[in-house]
Design an enzyme around this catalytic site. Structure first.
Site, mmCIF file in Angstrom:
data_model
loop_
_atom_site.group_PDB
_atom_site.id
_atom_site.type_symbol
_atom_site.label_atom_id
_atom_site.label_comp_id
_atom_site.label_asym_id
_atom_site.label_seq_id
_atom_site.Cartn_x
_atom_site.Cartn_y
_atom_site.Cartn_z
ATOM 1 N N GLU A 95 -26.078 -1.449 -13.262
ATOM 2 C CA GLU A 95 -27.428 -1.670 -12.709
ATOM 3 C C GLU A 95 -27.807 -3.146 -12.759
ATOM 4 O O GLU A 95 -27.127 -3.960 -13.403
ATOM 5 C CB GLU A 95 -28.461 -0.836 -13.467
ATOM 6 C CG GLU A 95 -28.588 -1.212 -14.937
ATOM 7 C CD GLU A 95 -29.965 -0.925 -15.523
ATOM 8 O OE1 GLU A 95 -30.974 -1.321 -14.916
ATOM 9 O OE2 GLU A 95 -30.006 -0.324 -16.615
ATOM 10 N N LYS A 106 -34.171 3.458 -26.061
ATOM 11 C CA LYS A 106 -34.901 2.698 -27.081
ATOM 12 C C LYS A 106 -36.032 3.539 -27.646
ATOM 13 O O LYS A 106 -36.664 4.305 -26.917
ATOM 14 C CB LYS A 106 -35.524 1.450 -26.441
ATOM 15 C CG LYS A 106 -34.522 0.364 -26.204
ATOM 16 C CD LYS A 106 -35.200 -0.993 -26.135
ATOM 17 C CE LYS A 106 -34.148 -2.052 -25.887
ATOM 18 N NZ LYS A 106 -34.115 -2.553 -24.518
HETATM 19 N N1 PSU Z 1 -34.426 0.406 -21.153
HETATM 20 C C1 PSU Z 1 -33.716 -0.595 -21.729
HETATM 21 N N2 PSU Z 1 -33.307 -1.633 -20.962
HETATM 22 C C2 PSU Z 1 -33.574 -1.693 -19.614
HETATM 23 C C3 PSU Z 1 -34.320 -0.635 -19.024
HETATM 24 C C4 PSU Z 1 -34.714 0.392 -19.826
HETATM 25 O O1 PSU Z 1 -33.462 -0.557 -22.909
HETATM 26 O O2 PSU Z 1 -33.193 -2.671 -18.949
HETATM 27 C C5 PSU Z 1 -34.600 -0.661 -17.555
HETATM 28 C C6 PSU Z 1 -33.569 0.202 -16.801
HETATM 29 O O3 PSU Z 1 -33.332 -0.386 -15.538
HETATM 30 C C7 PSU Z 1 -34.306 1.509 -16.639
HETATM 31 C C8 PSU Z 1 -35.705 1.023 -16.396
HETATM 32 O O4 PSU Z 1 -33.827 2.296 -15.554
HETATM 33 O O5 PSU Z 1 -35.858 -0.066 -17.292
HETATM 34 C C9 PSU Z 1 -36.728 2.116 -16.639
HETATM 35 O O6 PSU Z 1 -37.984 1.674 -16.246
HETATM 36 P P1 PSU Z 1 -39.206 2.711 -16.175
HETATM 37 O O7 PSU Z 1 -39.466 3.107 -17.596
HETATM 38 O O8 PSU Z 1 -40.344 1.919 -15.569
HETATM 39 O O9 PSU Z 1 -38.760 3.849 -15.328
#
Ligand code: PSU
Ligand code: MN
Length: 319
Positions: A27, A162
């Site tokens: 990603e 996390k």
């Molecule tokens: N969690 C992490 N590192 C990240 C992300 C999440 O520890 O880089 C990023 C990933 O791209 C994940 C996105 O798909 O954040 C999720 O965002 P949201 O919670 O807004 O869906």
């Protein structure tokens, strides 16, 4: 097979797919929003190298000049990393708008899964997935990553999630949607920076072959959707749980006081946790992504050995 509209597959990736060789998707939100420049670019390039060294072809996914890209050049990775948080964070909802505006977009786990599936890629390595946020009972904040895992047939290798998230509720959501959470050589769910958490995975599997067999069995039965492969950070690089818990609690409090909402929540929390723990958590972050790239490569190789890519050629986008 004709390439789906809006999609450009890098020649190296296209050739590997045509020859049924292993490919691992990566990603790009992790590059632009997940780590600071220039460590983000250096890490993205190292991760690609690690995948090649383990017998697979890397396909970093992003949106550039309004085109969905499966496989980037080093210069394109540099542009995403240099752009940092100014690059649009693109999840499923955002794809049509970033494509039609001709802009640059960094793909989340959800949108990376979509593009991987379009290209016929079955294995994807990242750091951590999105999930159900703490306080979701009030905020309704559930990452689109979880809904994508429910519908799009790609295996996502991560270091768990996390603990900025509510991990038990994240597992409940995945269970409801029929998404299995596999612990690689562990029974407990890793929490990104730490080897474990208080939650249990659904199935412990101890080899890449067993994981590839589960993927093949799931999709051969017509059960659409992804699998989460949770791979703990190597102990030598893990962070002490108490230290992470304190930083996360403070970041969550700040987000609430500053009324951070919508797609900004996760990048805000990631950046604050990283600042509060200094370079230590960044080093952990880099090591766990490399570790996931190695396991994803091994799974992609095994998936080929058991004939998994025969089915991909027949039906590239089982989305
Ligand atoms: N969690 C992490 N590192 C990240 C992300 C999440 O520890 O880089 C990023 C990933 O791209 C994940 C996105 O798909 O954040 C999720 O965002 P949201 O919670 O807004 O869906
Ligand atoms: Mn959200």
């Amino acid at each position: 097979m004709p390439t789906p509209p809006y999609l450009d597959i890098h020649p190296d990736v296209a050739q590997a797919l045509a020859e049924q060789r292993p490919v691992v998707a990566l990603e790009s939100t992790i590059i632009s929003h997940g780590m600071p420049y220039p460590a983000n670019v250096a890490t993205a390039l190292r991760v690609e190298q690690e995948i090649r060294a383990h017998g697979a072809v890397p396909a970093t996914i992003a949106i550039l000049d309004g085109r969905l890209k499966a496989g980037l050049t080093p210069a394109q990775i540099e542009a995403l990393g240099r752009g940092g948080p100014a690059v649009a964070k693109a999840s499923r909802r955002d794809l049509p708008f970033i494509v039609t505006s001709g802009a640059m977009g960094a793909t989340t786990v959800a949108s990376t899964m979509i593009v991987a599936a379009m290209a016929g890629i079955r294995v994807f390595a990242t750091g951590g997935i999105g999930g159900v946020h703490r306080g979701a009972q009030q905020s309704f904040d559930v990452s689109a990553d979880l809904q994508e895992l429910a519908r799009t047939s790609v295996a996502v290798v991560c270091a768990g999630a996390k603990s900025i998230l509510d991990l038990p509720l994240t597992l409940e959501y995945l269970e409801t949607h029929g998404v299995p959470v596999i612990g690689y050589r562990t029974r407990t769910l890793p929490a990104f920076f730490t080897v474990d958490s208080d939650s249990m995975v659904d199935y412990r599997l101890d080899s890449a072959l067993q994981i590839a067999q589960a993927m093949q069995a799931k999709w051969a039965m017509g059960l659409q959707g992804g699998l989460v492969v949770a791979n703990p950070v190597p102990q030598a690089f893990a962070m002490p749980r108490a230290r992470m818990d304190a930083a996360i609690a403070q970041a969550l409090q700040e987000a609430e006081r500053q009324k951070v909402g919508g797609k900004e929540v996760t990048p805000f929390l990631l950046a604050r946790v990283s600042e509060l723990t200094g370079g230590d958590s960044l080093a952990t972050n880099i090591e766990l992504v490399l570790n996931n790239a190695r396991l994803a490569s091994a799974i992609a190789v095994q998936y080929g050995q058991i004939g998994g890519y025969d089915a991909v050629i027949a039906s590239p986008a089982i989305v």
